[in-house]
Design a protein around this motif. Structure first.
Motif, PDB file in Angstrom:
ATOM      1  N   LEU A   1       6.134  56.645  36.118  1.00 55.25           N
ATOM      2  CA  LEU A   1       6.408  56.787  34.674  1.00 55.25           C
ATOM      3  C   LEU A   1       7.159  55.570  34.151  1.00 55.25           C
ATOM      4  O   LEU A   1       6.872  55.051  33.077  1.00 55.25           O
TER       5      LEU A   1
ATOM      6  N   LEU B   1      10.234  53.383  26.530  1.00 55.05           N
ATOM      7  CA  LEU B   1       9.317  53.609  27.650  1.00 55.05           C
ATOM      8  C   LEU B   1       7.975  54.087  27.105  1.00 55.05           C
ATOM      9  O   LEU B   1       7.891  55.176  26.532  1.00 55.05           O
ATOM     10  N   HIS B   2       6.962  53.273  27.270  1.00 40.75           N
ATOM     11  CA  HIS B   2       5.636  53.668  26.792  1.00 40.75           C
ATOM     12  C   HIS B   2       5.144  54.853  27.625  1.00 40.75           C
ATOM     13  O   HIS B   2       5.262  54.857  28.848  1.00 40.75           O
ATOM     14  N   CYS B   3       4.607  55.868  26.944  1.00 41.43           N
ATOM     15  CA  CYS B   3       4.062  57.038  27.644  1.00 41.43           C
ATOM     16  C   CYS B   3       2.686  56.650  28.182  1.00 41.43           C
ATOM     17  O   CYS B   3       1.718  56.604  27.413  1.00 41.43           O
ATOM     18  N   SER B   4       2.607  56.400  29.480  1.00 38.12           N
ATOM     19  CA  SER B   4       1.341  55.862  29.991  1.00 38.12           C
ATOM     20  C   SER B   4       0.271  56.932  30.163  1.00 38.12           C
ATOM     21  O   SER B   4      -0.907  56.625  30.240  1.00 38.12           O
TER      22      SER B   4
ATOM     23  N   PHE C   1       6.563  63.241  28.524  1.00 39.03           N
ATOM     24  CA  PHE C   1       5.836  62.617  29.640  1.00 39.03           C
ATOM     25  C   PHE C   1       5.009  63.633  30.434  1.00 39.03           C
ATOM     26  O   PHE C   1       4.320  63.266  31.372  1.00 39.03           O
TER      27      PHE C   1
ATOM     28  N   GLY D   1       5.708  52.340  32.326  1.00 39.99           N
ATOM     29  CA  GLY D   1       6.141  52.500  30.940  1.00 39.99           C
ATOM     30  C   GLY D   1       6.982  51.360  30.388  1.00 39.99           C
ATOM     31  O   GLY D   1       7.075  51.183  29.175  1.00 39.99           O
TER      32      GLY D   1
END
Ligand code: PLP
Length: 400
Positions: free
Chosen positions: A95, A237-240, A267, A99
């Motif tokens: 994550l 934090l980019h939600c991948s 997430f 992210g």
């Protein structure tokens, strides 16, 4: 044993909640632990309800799962909104690895000899131009100064296992976080070998990201874990991976508004492993009960006392400890790695299993990971196996 015994004799109370003790002297909590009775009961009850009623009682499950967020927050003194439920530690590490907004030329620092899950997700960032700086251990130790020496103005993050899986060295988190933050570097904690055992107070030890599965020291089933993303990092934090459960109106399936939830549950994306999470929560409740009655240090003190006693018994009988000399320091843990003169770790492990004693082979020796509920009789069962080792049985070829 009744709940009154929790007050007077928490370790017997705990042992009473560990069905595994009927047959086994179990010393493999650093691998996959036996699940506690509360965890087993929660699984059974889920299976009964799901088989008889389908999802009619889904809200009850959801509430029980949410309890896991509360208990995690209580255990480490974070906010419940910082907890996200993950299938395993590996997912929690990914994550963050996926992210972060890495720029080509950034770097991150990780000790040598980490479990692969705390290495590969970082190496996977190399394709974005991220340099992974692997810092050698000193005879099993992770020195904060060694990590910091590799930090420069392009270092974004340091990622460490709280306790090393092979030889049990526990990193001094306070020192690490203090030094890393002083240089503007984030800290990721792979906590699977320590969470629940040693006190962690995120109010005073301000780690940025944490992940752990419940299937080791926390005595839950595999496939149910927690990660903690501190509030201040949520939006950076980019939600991948995203899905129906990532958004605010998660149950409005016809909606198309993509507005991420305001907390770390964004997430989670899709359906959770409800049975596993409920079971994990039931086990974690035990840890919190003991901490509420006896203080947050009680579990750590007990497990370190058990480990010291075990080491004494093993060495008295001729085992040679091969983890470092950090027993009576802040680096001590419940993992003991040892050699038996004249017998390979594999053979010792097989012989132990035959007599109802469970250990594993790691770090070049036998690894015994003791828990708070292991009593003296358990410790003696393992130690006696050392005295009865047959030096003629060795076969150097199957050395771990
Ligand atoms: C330090 C450490 N990190 C990560 C893992 C992997 O955990 P998971 O299967 O929950 O991803 C392990 C498993 O042994 C471990 O010891």
């Amino acid at each position: 044993m009744s709940d009154a015994d929790l007050e007077n004799d928490p370790w017997s109370w705990w042992r009473d909640r560990m069905p595994v003790t009927k047959k086994w002297a179990y010393f493999d909590h650093a691998a996959v632990a036996p699940i506690s009775r509360p965890a087993a009961d929660a699984l059974k009850s889920f299976a009964d309800v799901a088989a008889s009623h389908g999802d009619v009682h889904w809200m009850d499950w959801s509430n029980a799962v949410n309890r896991l967020r509360d208990l995690t927050a209580e255990l480490v003194q974070c906010e419940r909104e910082e907890v996200t439920l993950v299938p395993n530690t590996t997912t929690g590490i990914n994550l963050v690895a996926e992210g972060l907004d890495w720029k080509a030329g950034d770097n991150m620092v990780v000790p040598e000899g980490e479990f692969p899950s705390n290495l590969y997700p970082w190496l996977n960032q190399q394709s974005k131009g991220v340099e992974v700086r692997i810092v050698p251990r000193r005879d099993g130790r992770v020195e904060v100064n060694d990590l910091m020496e590799r930090v420069d103005d392009r270092t974004r993050l340091i990622s460490v296992s709280w306790v090393g899986y092979a030889r049990g060295f526990r990193v001094d988190l306070n020192e690490l976080v203090e030094q890393a933050h002083a240089k503007g570097v984030l800290v990721f904690l792979d906590a699977i070998q320590g969470l629940g055992m040693y006190p962690l107070d995120l109010q005073t030890c301000d780690v940025d990201f944490v992940a752990a599965d419940g299937h080791k020291w926390l005595l839950g089933p595999e496939g149910a874990g927690v990660a903690i993303i501190r509030k201040r990092h949520l939006d950076r934090l980019h939600c991948s991976t995203v899905g129906w459960a990532s958004v605010e109106n998660a149950h409005l399936f016809s909606g198309s508004e993509f507005k991420l939830r305001g907390d770390a549950s964004r997430f989670e994306g899709g359906s959770l492993n409800q049975s596993g999470m409920m079971s994990f929560a039931a086990s974690l409740e035990m840890f919190c009960q003991v901490a509420r009655h006896h203080g947050h240090d009680a579990i750590g003190n007990r497990v370190l006392e058990r480990a010291r006693k075990l080491r004494g018994l093993l060495t008295q009988r001729g085992a040679r400890l091969i983890h470092g000399p950090w027993d009576n320091t802040v680096h001590a843990s419940a993992i003991t790695t040892f050699e038996i003169p004249g017998e390979t770790p594999d053979r010792f492990r097989a012989r132990a299993l035959e007599t109802g004693v469970v250990v594993s082979c790691r770090g070049g020796g036998v690894r015994a990971s003791v828990h708070v509920y292991n009593d003296d009789a358990d410790l003696n069962r393992l130690a006696e196996l050392v005295s009865s080792s047959d030096i003629n049985a060795s076969s150097p070829s199957d050395r771990n």
